[in-house]
Write a protein that holds these residues in place. Structure first.
Motif, short mmCIF file in Angstrom:
data_model
loop_
_atom_site.label_atom_id
_atom_site.label_comp_id
_atom_site.label_asym_id
_atom_site.label_seq_id
_atom_site.Cartn_x
_atom_site.Cartn_y
_atom_site.Cartn_z
N LYS A 101 28.58 -6.07 -0.71
CA LYS A 101 29.60 -5.28 -1.43
C LYS A 101 29.33 -3.79 -1.29
O LYS A 101 30.24 -3.01 -1.03
N ILE A 102 28.07 -3.39 -1.45
CA ILE A 102 27.72 -1.97 -1.31
C ILE A 102 28.00 -1.47 0.10
O ILE A 102 28.42 -0.33 0.29
N MET A 103 27.79 -2.33 1.09
CA MET A 103 28.04 -1.93 2.48
C MET A 103 29.53 -1.90 2.81
O MET A 103 29.91 -1.55 3.92
N GLY A 104 30.37 -2.29 1.85
CA GLY A 104 31.81 -2.17 2.05
C GLY A 104 32.49 -3.38 2.65
O GLY A 104 33.64 -3.29 3.08
N TYR A 105 31.82 -4.52 2.68
CA TYR A 105 32.46 -5.72 3.22
C TYR A 105 33.55 -6.18 2.27
O TYR A 105 33.47 -6.00 1.06
N SER A 106 34.57 -6.81 2.83
CA SER A 106 35.69 -7.29 2.01
C SER A 106 35.25 -8.46 1.16
O SER A 106 34.28 -9.16 1.48
N ASP A 107 35.99 -8.68 0.09
CA ASP A 107 35.68 -9.79 -0.80
C ASP A 107 35.74 -11.13 -0.07
O ASP A 107 34.91 -12.01 -0.29
N LYS A 131 26.46 2.93 -6.96
CA LYS A 131 27.04 2.99 -5.62
C LYS A 131 28.46 2.40 -5.60
O LYS A 131 29.33 2.89 -4.88
N LEU A 132 28.69 1.37 -6.42
CA LEU A 132 30.01 0.75 -6.46
C LEU A 132 31.07 1.70 -7.00
O LEU A 132 32.24 1.58 -6.66
#
Length: 162
Positions: A101-107, A131-132
């Motif tokens: 999630k922090i690395m920006g991957y989609s749900d 970070k979120l």
């Protein structure tokens, strides 16, 4: 890699991973398979089997639990405010979901990687992780113009009643 036994009931599901070099997951899996075959294992061995004292045995969930907790203590996570006695094997799933999630991957990608069939993985995402929320306050303080259509429709109904 086929997974024959997992909690979401998707028996025989195939996972695909691309190699990231000698220290990546694919290389680790190859070393694991090599170790099994080198010690007279066969295609019936599972990936977490270990060869000890001339016999094969399976790693049990309590073994993983103990190893994760020992690693937390060895890393002295208690010095960072993390109680090692509160860490278990599920912490690996939580950490993986949080990292993705922090690395920006989609749900949907996080669901696929964690083999979740619902959005229960979101329970693992810690809302206190700054970070979120980076930049959220600035974005929501930016004025934007919009019309509340629900209010307009409700007003028309109210007017038509009189």
């Amino acid at each position: 890699m086929k997974i024959s036994n997992q909690k979401n009931g998707r028996t025989g599901q195939t996972l695909h991973h691309v190699t990231t070099g000698d220290k990546g997951a694919v290389a680790a899996l190859a070393r694991r398979v090599h170790h099994i075959l080198l010690d007279r294992g066969n295609d019936q061995q599972i990936i977490c089997d270990v060869f000890q004292e001339s016999a094969w045995s399976s790693v049990q969930s309590q073994d993983i639990f103990k190893a994760v907790r020992a690693a937390a203590k060895a890393l002295k996570l208690q010095n960072r405010g993390i109680n090692p006695d509160m860490i278990g094997a599920h912490s690996l799933r939580a950490g993986g979901a949080m990292a993705l999630k922090i690395m920006g991957y989609s749900d949907s990608t996080i669901r696929k990687f964690g083999r979740w069939t619902s959005d229960t993985w979101m329970m693992y995402i810690h809302s206190q992780i700054s970070k979120l929320y980076e930049g959220v306050a600035q974005k929501i303080s930016t004025p934007i113009e919009y019309h509340n259509i629900v209010f307009i429709e409700a007003s028309k109904e109210t007017i038509s009643q009189y």
